[in-house]
Write a protein that holds these residues in place. Structure first.
Motif, PDB file in Angstrom:
ATOM      1  N   GLN A 133       0.777  -1.274   0.181  1.00  0.00           N
ATOM      2  CA  GLN A 133      -0.068   0.072  -0.053  1.00  0.00           C
ATOM      3  C   GLN A 133       0.846   1.308  -0.139  1.00  0.00           C
ATOM      4  O   GLN A 133       0.512   2.541  -0.268  1.00  0.00           O
ATOM      5  CB  GLN A 133      -1.004   0.019   1.045  1.00  0.00           C
ATOM      6  N   TYR A 193      11.400   0.835   8.325  1.00  0.00           N
ATOM      7  CA  TYR A 193      10.585  -0.180   8.490  1.00  0.00           C
ATOM      8  C   TYR A 193      11.227  -1.332   8.368  1.00  0.00           C
ATOM      9  O   TYR A 193      10.949  -2.375   8.932  1.00  0.00           O
ATOM     10  CB  TYR A 193       9.633  -0.273   7.127  1.00  0.00           C
ATOM     11  N   PRO A 202       1.561   6.468   7.957  1.00  0.00           N
ATOM     12  CA  PRO A 202       0.638   5.341   8.625  1.00  0.00           C
ATOM     13  C   PRO A 202       0.439   4.168   7.562  1.00  0.00           C
ATOM     14  O   PRO A 202      -0.035   3.022   8.149  1.00  0.00           O
ATOM     15  CB  PRO A 202      -0.843   6.006   8.518  1.00  0.00           C
ATOM     16  N   LEU A 203       0.548   3.961   6.404  1.00  0.00           N
ATOM     17  CA  LEU A 203       0.388   3.116   5.698  1.00  0.00           C
ATOM     18  C   LEU A 203       1.597   1.868   5.800  1.00  0.00           C
ATOM     19  O   LEU A 203       1.247   0.882   5.365  1.00  0.00           O
ATOM     20  CB  LEU A 203       0.653   3.454   4.015  1.00  0.00           C
ATOM     21  N   TYR A 204       2.582   2.294   6.392  1.00  0.00           N
ATOM     22  CA  TYR A 204       3.551   1.119   6.892  1.00  0.00           C
ATOM     23  C   TYR A 204       3.157   0.150   7.876  1.00  0.00           C
ATOM     24  O   TYR A 204       3.395  -1.189   8.281  1.00  0.00           O
ATOM     25  CB  TYR A 204       4.926   1.600   7.405  1.00  0.00           C
ATOM     26  N   ARG A 205       1.962   0.578   8.708  1.00  0.00           N
ATOM     27  CA  ARG A 205       1.749  -0.003   9.990  1.00  0.00           C
ATOM     28  C   ARG A 205       2.896  -0.382  10.750  1.00  0.00           C
ATOM     29  O   ARG A 205       2.698  -1.603  11.170  1.00  0.00           O
ATOM     30  CB  ARG A 205       0.682  -1.254   9.694  1.00  0.00           C
ATOM     31  N   SER A 206       3.715   0.546  11.043  1.00  0.00           N
ATOM     32  CA  SER A 206       4.827   0.024  12.026  1.00  0.00           C
ATOM     33  C   SER A 206       4.975   1.122  13.100  1.00  0.00           C
ATOM     34  O   SER A 206       4.842   2.535  12.916  1.00  0.00           O
ATOM     35  CB  SER A 206       6.129   0.252  11.030  1.00  0.00           C
ATOM     36  N   SER A 207       5.154   0.604  14.239  1.00  0.00           N
ATOM     37  CA  SER A 207       5.489   1.348  15.376  1.00  0.00           C
ATOM     38  C   SER A 207       6.819   2.401  15.126  1.00  0.00           C
ATOM     39  O   SER A 207       6.657   3.603  15.424  1.00  0.00           O
ATOM     40  CB  SER A 207       5.794   0.601  16.803  1.00  0.00           C
ATOM     41  N   ASP A 230       5.480   5.479  12.716  1.00  0.00           N
ATOM     42  CA  ASP A 230       4.312   6.147  13.356  1.00  0.00           C
ATOM     43  C   ASP A 230       5.188   7.027  14.601  1.00  0.00           C
ATOM     44  O   ASP A 230       4.813   8.221  14.488  1.00  0.00           O
ATOM     45  CB  ASP A 230       3.497   5.362  14.381  1.00  0.00           C
TER      46      ASP A 230
END
Length: 193
Positions: free
Chosen positions: A107, A137, A176-181, A184
Motif C-alpha cells: 500500500q 521499516y 501510517p501506511l507502513y503500519r509500523s510503530s 508512527d
C-alpha cells in the motif's frame, strides 16, 4: 543495453549451437552476464541503471537512496531496492555491484518515488522521506519517539538539516501506511520539530 537470453538467441540466427555462440560472445566481452538469463551490452553501465531491471517492480531506496540524496554522510555502494509481496530478501552479486531487494508494504509502494532516464534506462529512486521510512521499516522496531530519534540521528546518522527539509505532508501520508510503530513514532518526532 539490457538483453535477455531469449532475445540474444533469437538474434543469433542459424547456428547449430546458439548457446555455445552466446558463451563465446560473453567470453569476448560482447555481453556481460548480470544474473541468470540477463545480460548487458555495455560493461560500463552504472549499477543504478539496472537495479530496476533485475527485479520488477522495484525502486532504489533504503541507505542507498539516503546516500544519493546526501541525507547521511556515508557513501553506500550496495544497490538496495524496495519491492513488495515477495516475502523475502534477495541479494545478487554481479559484475555491476551487489543488489539487494527487500519488501515494503504494497500500500505504500507507489508513493514518493521518482524516475530519471539514464543511458536508456528508467532509474526509479525513492525521495528522502520515503527512503528513510523504508529504512526504519526494515530495522528493529522502535516503540517510542526517543527510540526512533536515537535510530535516526545516532544509528543512521541522518543530518539534522535534512530532517528540517523533509516534507511533513508526505510523511503524514505515508507513515501510517507502513503500519509500523517505527514510522508512527518517526512521524510524531517530525511533527514535534
Amino acid at each position: 543495453m539490457f538483453k535477455t537470453t531469449q532475445e540474444i538467441l533469437d538474434n543469433l540466427g542459424d547456428y547449430s549451437s546458439p548457446r555455445c555462440r552466446l558463451q563465446r560472445l560473453v567470453s569476448d566481452g560482447t555481453y556481460t552476464p548480470i544474473i541468470r538469463g540477463m545480460y548487458e551490452t555495455d560493461p560500463d553501465t552504472p549499477g543504478r541503471c539496472i537495479a530496476s531491471v533485475i527485479r520488477e517492480p522495484s525502486y532504489l531506496s533504503f541507505k542507498y537512496a539516503l546516500s544519493v540524496h546526501g541525507v547521511i554522510p556515508e557513501g553506500e555502494y550496495e544497490f538496495t531496492s524496495a519491492t513488495h509481496s515477495t516475502h523475502r530478501t534477495k541479494a545478487y552479486d554481479t559484475p555491476f555491484g551487489r543488489f539487494t531487494y527487500r519488501d515494503v508494504p504494497k500500500q505504500v509502494f507507489g508513493y514518493g518515488v521518482g524516475m530519471e532516464s539514464e543511458r536508456g534506462y528508467q532509474v526509479w529512486t525513492a525521495c528522502p522521506e520515503k527512503a528513510l521510512c523504508d529504512q526504519l521499516y526494515i530495522m528493529p522496531p522502535q516503540r517510542s519517539v526517543s527510540g526512533v530519534e536515537g535510530t535516526v540521528l545516532d544509528d543512521l546518522r541522518v543530518f539534522e538539516w535534512a530532517l528540517d527539509r523533509m516534507d511533513i505532508d508526505m510523511l503524514r501520508t505515508i507513515c501510517p501506511l507502513y503500519r509500523s510503530s517505527s514510522t508512527d513514532c518517526f512521524l510524531r518526532m517530525m511533527e514535534r520539530r
